[in-house]
Design an enzyme around this catalytic site. Structure first.
Site, short mmCIF file in Angstrom:
data_model
loop_
_atom_site.label_atom_id
_atom_site.label_comp_id
_atom_site.label_asym_id
_atom_site.label_seq_id
_atom_site.Cartn_x
_atom_site.Cartn_y
_atom_site.Cartn_z
N ARG A 399 24.64 -30.17 57.64
CA ARG A 399 24.58 -31.49 57.02
C ARG A 399 23.69 -31.46 55.79
O ARG A 399 24.03 -32.04 54.75
CB ARG A 399 24.09 -32.55 58.01
CG ARG A 399 24.22 -33.97 57.43
CD ARG A 399 23.72 -35.05 58.38
NE ARG A 399 24.08 -36.38 57.90
CZ ARG A 399 23.36 -37.09 57.02
NH1 ARG A 399 22.25 -36.60 56.51
NH2 ARG A 399 23.77 -38.29 56.65
N CYS A 400 22.54 -30.80 55.89
CA CYS A 400 21.64 -30.71 54.74
C CYS A 400 22.32 -30.09 53.54
O CYS A 400 22.07 -30.47 52.39
CB CYS A 400 20.42 -29.86 55.10
SG CYS A 400 19.28 -30.60 56.28
#
Length: 410
Positions: A399-400
């Site tokens: 996600r990052c």
């Protein structure tokens, strides 16, 4: 082509990623902490893992855009190049005697070379190799291999410096000095790159204006667009309450969101962003690190006029119900693997909860987090794994490393 992110788990169509080759090569044991890293990565392996990550997204039908390509194409535009150089070459950092010479040297670079140095940094030696040696006290006190422009290895985490919230983008003012120039690059890309320029502030809105937002800071790892007009925001060590209020006001004035739930998080590196400890995997379902516990939360709604906000406090035990109510549910389902405290802390460090949903109930995760991945699979969540042996040492997961540009709602 339109840009909008209407949920955390709807089908993902387009995403922005970055492979920071030169910046990672310039990460050393002596500078890694100032660049917000806890370790020095094996660069070749990290880049191979990043390429595998890109292939995984592409094979799932997701259009992948590379930040380096967008930035290179952006600095070909004179106004964009001027904007970036005006911001990153500042006499308050370089001294008045060196500023013009450094700026003119950078401005003389072709677009590909300039892009490389805007993200990978440039040293005094590299500046002098281009016949730039200003008679400046600040310049002469630097060692030959000191950086004139700092590398941006954290630009790999494209979620943070900008994030899309429904029909607009938040160009985020970053909390840490090591990441501030990421925002400058993103300001130029969204304002001038041909993919975005024709829609800037007409077909999509700008919730945060970038560096002008400071000192109120907000980072995309703390922002979850949970859908149905609701947004979940963590108030972490990087995202401040005043920034949350400003985003809420702008979203509500535009009618783009109806509710924000803000969580009061521990102000510690181990809980750097909300998505390092909690992400959404399906409609009404979240994975969460056991050590996070229950947090005080605040529901923010429009007030009686566009200058007012209504804030409702919730005690820690109501955290999940507050999130559920924002989604029109009585509660949410929280998926937390049962494991001893040491194993749980290891998987949280390895971004076990930092998964990227690519459609409802389908997430991408690092392969090393076997306990969490198996737990999610047993509960009906399809887990697509990617290698993270080196990338995971950068303290950021799938996600990052992704900034969705177009995603369906729920």
């Amino acid at each position: 082509m339109s840009f909008h992110v209407d949920s955390e788990v709807g089908r993902l169509h387009r995403v922005l990623v970055h492979k920071p080759e030169l910046a990672l090569k310039r990460l050393t044991p002596s500078n890694m902490h100032s660049m917000l890293f806890d370790d020095v990565l094996w660069v070749q392996r990290a880049l191979e893992e990043h390429e595998e990550w890109q292939r995984t997204l592409s094979e799932r039908g997701i259009e992948v855009h590379l930040l380096a390509d967008l930035l290179r194409e952006t600095v070909e535009i004179p106004e964009a190049r001027k904007h970036i150089l005006d911001k990153v070459v500042d006499e308050r950092w370089f001294g008045p005697l060196a500023t013009d010479a450094i700026r003119n040297t950078l401005d003389s670079l072709d677009s590909a070379t300039l892009q490389t140095h805007l993200t990978g940094g440039i040293t005094k030696r590299e500046i002098m190799d281009r016949d730039c040696a200003p008679k400046s006290l600040a310049f002469h006190t630097l060692a030959m291999d000191d950086f004139i422009l700092q590398p941006l290895p954290n630009a790999m985490f494209t979620r943070d410096n900008s994030c899309w919230i429904y029909d607009g983008v938040s160009i985020n003012a970053m909390r840490m000095k090591a990441r501030k120039n990421e925002t400058v690059n993103m300001e130029a890309i969204y304002r001038w790159h041909p993919m975005f320029a024709s829609q800037y502030e007409t077909r999509f809105k700008v919730w945060c204006p970038g560096t002008a937002m400071a000192p109120a800071t907000i980072e995309g790892g703390d922002v979850l667009v949970i859908g149905r007009g609701a947004v979940l925001i963590g108030m972490s060590e990087r995202t401040q309450p005043q920034a949350v209020e400003m985003v809420a006001r702008n979203l509500f004035r535009a009618g783009s969101a109806t509710t924000i739930v803000a969580l009061s998080m521990p102000k510690a590196r181990a809980f750097m962003h909300l998505d390092t400890v909690m992400t959404m995997v399906d409609e009404g379902r979240f994975t969460k690190y056991a050590g996070l516990g229950m947090l005080p939360s605040y529901t923010i709604e429009p007030g009686d006029n566009d200058k007012e906000l209504k804030v409702t406090d919730h005690p820690p035990q109501d955290m999940h119900r507050a999130i559920g109510r924002a989604l029109g549910l009585d509660d949410i389902e929280v998926l937390t693997a049962e494991q001893d405290v040491h194993a749980a802390e290891r998987e949280q460090w390895d971004d076990g909860c930092n998964v990227l949903a690519i459609e409802p109930g389908v997430v991408v995760a690092y392969d090393r987090n076997t306990t969490t991945n198996n737990f999610l699979s047993e509960r009906g969540v399809e887990v697509v794994t990617v290698p993270g042996g080196e990338l995971g040492r950068g303290r950021g997961g799938p996600r990052c490393m992704s900034c969705p540009l177009e995603r369906d709602g729920i």
